[in-house]
Design a protein around this motif. Structure first.
Motif, PDB file in Angstrom:
ATOM      1  N   LEU A  81       0.837  -1.206   0.000  1.00 39.53           N
ATOM      2  CA  LEU A  81       0.000   0.000   0.000  1.00 39.53           C
ATOM      3  C   LEU A  81       0.868   1.252   0.000  1.00 39.53           C
ATOM      4  CD1 LEU A  81      -2.856  -0.992   2.490  1.00 39.53           C
ATOM      5  CD2 LEU A  81      -3.123  -0.377   0.083  1.00 39.53           C
ATOM      6  N   VAL A  82       1.918   1.230   0.832  1.00 42.71           N
ATOM      7  CA  VAL A  82       2.838   2.368   0.877  1.00 42.71           C
ATOM      8  C   VAL A  82       3.518   2.537  -0.482  1.00 42.71           C
ATOM      9  CG1 VAL A  82       4.927   3.300   1.930  1.00 42.71           C
ATOM     10  CG2 VAL A  82       3.239   2.137   3.349  1.00 42.71           C
ATOM     11  N   ALA A  83       3.915   1.390  -1.089  1.00 38.03           N
ATOM     12  CA  ALA A  83       4.569   1.445  -2.403  1.00 38.03           C
ATOM     13  C   ALA A  83       3.626   2.047  -3.446  1.00 38.03           C
ATOM     14  CB  ALA A  83       5.019   0.049  -2.830  1.00 38.03           C
ATOM     15  N   THR A  84       2.339   1.685  -3.361  1.00 33.58           N
ATOM     16  CA  THR A  84       1.349   2.234  -4.297  1.00 33.58           C
ATOM     17  C   THR A  84       1.270   3.752  -4.153  1.00 33.58           C
ATOM     18  OG1 THR A  84       0.045   0.213  -4.189  1.00 33.58           O
ATOM     19  CG2 THR A  84      -1.065   2.169  -5.005  1.00 33.58           C
ATOM     20  N   LEU A  89       2.716   9.191  -6.199  1.00 27.41           N
ATOM     21  CA  LEU A  89       3.119  10.566  -5.909  1.00 27.41           C
ATOM     22  C   LEU A  89       4.474  10.927  -6.504  1.00 27.41           C
ATOM     23  CD1 LEU A  89       2.007  10.915  -2.176  1.00 27.41           C
ATOM     24  CD2 LEU A  89       0.893  11.850  -4.198  1.00 27.41           C
ATOM     25  N   THR A  90       5.200   9.934  -7.015  1.00 27.03           N
ATOM     26  CA  THR A  90       6.534  10.219  -7.549  1.00 27.03           C
ATOM     27  C   THR A  90       6.427  10.943  -8.879  1.00 27.03           C
ATOM     28  OG1 THR A  90       7.507   8.313  -6.472  1.00 27.03           O
ATOM     29  CG2 THR A  90       8.700   9.209  -8.359  1.00 27.03           C
ATOM     30  N   TRP A 121       3.452   3.919 -10.249  1.00 29.34           N
ATOM     31  CA  TRP A 121       3.979   5.122 -10.891  1.00 29.34           C
ATOM     32  C   TRP A 121       3.467   5.230 -12.332  1.00 29.34           C
ATOM     33  CZ3 TRP A 121       7.471   5.080 -15.052  1.00 29.34           C
ATOM     34  CH2 TRP A 121       7.920   6.344 -15.444  1.00 29.34           C
ATOM     35  N   SER A 122       3.445   4.084 -13.039  1.00 28.79           N
ATOM     36  CA  SER A 122       3.050   4.145 -14.450  1.00 28.79           C
ATOM     37  C   SER A 122       1.532   4.183 -14.642  1.00 28.79           C
ATOM     38  CB  SER A 122       3.668   2.984 -15.233  1.00 28.79           C
ATOM     39  OG  SER A 122       3.231   1.759 -14.726  1.00 28.79           O
ATOM     40  N   LEU A 123       0.771   3.530 -13.748  1.00 30.78           N
ATOM     41  CA  LEU A 123      -0.689   3.482 -13.933  1.00 30.78           C
ATOM     42  C   LEU A 123      -1.402   4.635 -13.223  1.00 30.78           C
ATOM     43  CD1 LEU A 123      -1.410  -0.314 -13.426  1.00 30.78           C
ATOM     44  CD2 LEU A 123      -1.805   0.972 -15.522  1.00 30.78           C
ATOM     45  N   LEU A 124      -0.922   4.996 -12.040  1.00 26.72           N
ATOM     46  CA  LEU A 124      -1.661   5.955 -11.218  1.00 26.72           C
ATOM     47  C   LEU A 124      -0.931   7.293 -11.075  1.00 26.72           C
ATOM     48  CD1 LEU A 124      -2.610   3.508  -8.310  1.00 26.72           C
ATOM     49  CD2 LEU A 124      -3.907   3.966 -10.388  1.00 26.72           C
ATOM     50  N   GLY A 125       0.287   7.384 -11.644  1.00 22.70           N
ATOM     51  CA  GLY A 125       1.114   8.582 -11.459  1.00 22.70           C
ATOM     52  C   GLY A 125       0.327   9.876 -11.587  1.00 22.70           C
ATOM     53  N   PHE A 126       0.308  10.605 -10.498  1.00 24.73           N
ATOM     54  CA  PHE A 126      -0.492  11.813 -10.392  1.00 24.73           C
ATOM     55  C   PHE A 126      -0.037  12.881 -11.381  1.00 24.73           C
ATOM     56  CE2 PHE A 126      -2.130  15.354  -7.641  1.00 24.73           C
ATOM     57  CZ  PHE A 126      -3.437  14.962  -7.752  1.00 24.73           C
TER      58      PHE A 126
END
Lengths: 176, 173
Positions: A81-84, A89-90, A121-126
């Motif tokens: 979860l933390v990694a997600t 956020l990266t 990072w690739s799917l959810l990257g803000f």
């Protein structure tokens, strides 16, 4: 102005595809495509500027060391979860994120957490969502896509953990 | 388009306040310098990338491909869309403009979700240029194996979301 090799690649791509377009569709198609590209450029400019600023601001708030400290453990779904969250956020492109993933690997993060991080990072990257997807594909599509992808980084991390139980796929921590 | 712009600039403002409270004016100018640096790098590339994407859709049979991944194409369309997404060239600069054309060409929403997810997860260019040199091929292999089903799952979940909210005939563009 200094030109990087990537710049030349994009220039070559534009010239190559433009020539192909001229040969197959004629000069009018080339002109209308160029005009369309110009309009698109003007439309995304304000969002792009904002996205770049967000990238610069977020790196002032979240340090690389802090992220490594949070993901430094090995097992448990909480790490995933933390990694997600960290992946989403990266900011920045692959030139910033992969060196970060490598640092996490050395710092002791397990394969599941690393793969969850990259998937997130690739799917959810803000950052990319704001700079590219919202302005180009609209709020409705972006919302549906984001929701559909929300649980997937965890799924990828769990699959990776399951796979590393087989000797062929086991990963050795890189030597520093 | 404008709602998105307002939202983004609101985020910029909020983050700027946080940074200012932590690092003062120096933090803000540093962030600005970072943004300008990346911006300068994009300034030359981006116009060419957009041009290339725009030319490419004239040449690639997008209409035919869009039909293959239309709203009625179901699971097969979702799988194909994930594969097409994985083959889209370049970063968001080129792939999102191409995605728009697919959407305008009549691709279904779950299929488009699978396409974007496929591009996000597989991105061939990114893998060759950054991931393999930094992480090694063994890691790349494990990651690809772990992520292979994600685009299909994304498409199926999107379809479920559309059904659950009664958005089956939602028109986007």
């Amino acid at each position: 102005m200094k030109l990087a090799r990537t710049d030349l690649v994009f220039m070559g791509l534009a010239i190559g595809t433009g020539t192909l377009c001229y040969l197959r569709r004629g000069g009018e198609a080339v002109l209308s495509s160029a005009a369309e590209a110009g309009i698109l450029f003007l439309q995304i400019l304000p969002q792009l500027a904002a996205g770049l600023l967000i990238g610069g601001l977020v790196t002032r708030l979240v340090s690389r060391e802090k992220v490594a400290a949070m993901l430094g453990g090995s097992s448990g779904i909480r790490r995933l979860l933390v990694a997600t969250l960290a992946g989403a956020l990266t900011p920045g492109g692959p030139f910033t994120s992969f060196p970060m993933v490598y640092a996490l690997w050395i710092a002791g993060a397990d394969a599941g957490a690393l793969i969850t991080f990259i998937a997130s990072w690739s799917l959810l990257g803000f950052n990319r969502l704001i700079v590219w997807e919202l302005p180009l594909l609209g709020v409705e599509f972006t919302a549906i896509r984001f929701l559909a992808c929300l649980p997937l980084p965890i799924v990828a991390g769990l699959i990776a953990r399951w796979m590393t139980r087989f000797a062929v796929l086991r990963l050795d921590r890189p030597a520093e | 388009m404008t709602a998105a712009a307002i939202f983004i600039w609101a985020v910029v403002a909020v983050l700027a306040v946080f940074v200012w409270r932590r690092a003062g004016t120096a933090g803000l100018t540093g962030a600005g310098r970072d943004a300008l640096g990346t911006g300068r790098m994009l300034a030359f590339r981006l116009p060419f990338a957009l041009l290339a994407a725009s030319f490419l859709v004239q040449v690639v049979p997008v209409a035919a491909l869009s039909h293959v991944i239309g709203p009625a194409s179901g699971l097969l369309g979702i799988v194909l869309a994930g594969l097409i997404g994985g083959l889209l060239p370049g970063g968001p600069m080129t792939s999102f403009p191409i995605a728009i054309v697919f959407l305008q060409g009549g691709a279904g929403i779950p299929q488009m979700v699978a396409l974007i997810a496929g591009w996000s997860v597989f991105a061939l260019h990114r893998m060759l240029a950054y991931e393999a040199p930094i992480m090694g091929w063994r890691f790349v292999g494990l990651r690809l194996a772990s992520c292979a089903v994600l685009p299909v799952l994304a498409g199926l979940i999107a379809e479920a979301i559309l059904l659950a909210f009664g958005l089956g005939d939602l028109q986007l563009l």
